[in-house]
Design an enzyme around this catalytic site. Structure first.
Site, PDB file in Angstrom:
ATOM      1  CG  HIS A 162       5.894  -2.021   3.340  1.00 26.12           C
ATOM      2  ND1 HIS A 162       5.629  -0.752   2.887  1.00 26.12           N
ATOM      3  CD2 HIS A 162       5.212  -2.867   2.517  1.00 26.12           C
ATOM      4  CE1 HIS A 162       4.838  -0.822   1.819  1.00 26.12           C
ATOM      5  NE2 HIS A 162       4.561  -2.096   1.588  1.00 26.12           N
ATOM      6  CG  HIS A 167       0.213  -1.770   2.968  1.00 24.30           C
ATOM      7  ND1 HIS A 167      -0.360  -1.223   1.839  1.00 24.30           N
ATOM      8  CD2 HIS A 167       1.414  -2.266   2.580  1.00 24.30           C
ATOM      9  CE1 HIS A 167       0.458  -1.391   0.806  1.00 24.30           C
ATOM     10  NE2 HIS A 167       1.552  -2.018   1.231  1.00 24.30           N
ATOM     11  CD  GLU A 208       2.819  -1.076  -1.821  1.00 27.58           C
ATOM     12  OE1 GLU A 208       3.497  -0.434  -1.000  1.00 27.58           O
ATOM     13  OE2 GLU A 208       2.406  -2.228  -1.616  1.00 27.58           O
ATOM     14  CB  SER A 227       6.850   1.542   5.625  1.00 28.47           C
ATOM     15  OG  SER A 227       7.234   1.213   4.297  1.00 28.47           O
TER      16      SER A 227
END
Ligand code: TIH
Ligand code: FE2
Length: 297
Positions: A162, A167, A208, A227
């Site tokens: 993730h 990110h 997010e 992700s």
């Protein structure tokens, strides 16, 4: 505010230096002794690291590299279909390895020339102010462990997949990097806990779990969607609302499940005009007004 579950498994360090990660009963690795020992080992490396030292190197096992490979392979066609073009362009520029887990200093070496960001190691949960304060200096706290191999498609607990695939690719875009940095700088202006939580929640529903319209299709740009190849199949069927700061900063959500409500920007310009300007200008007072708890006249 999230009302269910905890993002990261708690980590404790004893006086004798032993580090323990406390997996919950529902964690897929709860009964897997080898996985638990490995989690402890990886957390211990981050606990004993301090700024200025070289980033802990983790010798990833064949099984861990296999999890990275599986997830990279499953995500690739879903990114092509569902990720916003800004993320896809950044992913193409960053060129993360797909066949093995990269070390965090390799990730930094790839991102730094693009947008100036670097990665440092975190054992698990980093306190909100510390995490966001670092974002304001273009530093990303990243875990180094991998999700349990039995559930590669989704984990409620952020792992290196993730942090780096979600990110890292996002932070390789100058525009997404700028938004993230602005959120970090906002945290330094906020004194109240309510303000900080509101900021974190707007971040949750943008960087997010944000989605965005592009050529009539609903694309994902949020790192938490990008992700998870499980969530990538579902997000477009969720309840999609227009950007709305008071709602984004105050609705309750469960972090342990696919997000049932998402906020869509019309395009990247609107994201910057609404969420970016909020990050750039918010204060405790402006947030109190958005929350509807402004000082009585
Ligand atoms: N659900 C994400 C994944 O499976 O990759 C990880 C998380 C992102 C944000 C919160 S949890
Ligand atoms: Fe995240």
């Amino acid at each position: 505010m999230f009302t269910e579950g905890q993002l990261y498994s708690p980590v404790s360090a004893d006086a004798d230096g032993s580090v323990q990660v406390h997996l919950g009963e529902n964690h897929p690795g709860f009964k897997d002794e080898a996985y638990r020992a490995r989690r402890n080992e990886i957390a211990a490396a981050a606990v004993s690291w301090s700024p200025g030292q070289p980033i802990p190197q983790i010798a990833y096992t064949d099984q861990e590299n296999e999890v990275w490979r599986i997830v990279s392979r499953e995500l690739a066609p879903k990114h092509e279909r569902h990720a916003h073009s800004e993320y896809l362009a950044a992913k193409a520029a960053l060129k993360l390895p797909t066949d093995r887990v990269p070390q965090l200093d390799e990730v930094s070496a790839l991102i730094e020339p693009l947008t100036g960001w670097s990665y440092i190691a975190a054992p698990g949960l980093v306190e909100l102010r510390q995490f966001y304060g670092a974002l304001g200096r273009r530093v990303f706290h990243s875990t180094q462990y991998l999700r349990h191999p039995s559930e590669p498609l989704y984990t409620p607990e952020p792992d290196i997949i993730h942090e780096v695939i979600g990110h890292g690719n996002q932070l390789a875009s100058p525009r997404f990097a700028r938004l993230t940095e602005a959120a970090g700088q906002a945290s330094m202006r906020l004194e109240s806990e309510e303000g900080m939580q509101f900021l974190a929640d707007v971040f949750w529903f943008s960087m997010e779990f944000g989605v965005m319209w592009e050529d009539g299709d609903l694309k994902a740009y949020g790192a938490g969607i990008l992700s998870s190849y499980g969530e990538m199949d579902e997000y477009a069927q969720m309840e999609i609302r227009p950007l709305d700061l008071p709602q984004m900063g105050s609705i309750n959500y469960d972090i342990t499940a696919y997000q049932p409500v998402l906020f869509a920007a019309q395009n990247l310009d609107e994201l910057e005009e609404v969420v970016g300007v909020f990050f750039d200008t918010c204060t405790d007072d402006s947030i109190a007004a958005l929350r509807g708890v402004g000082t009585p006249a």
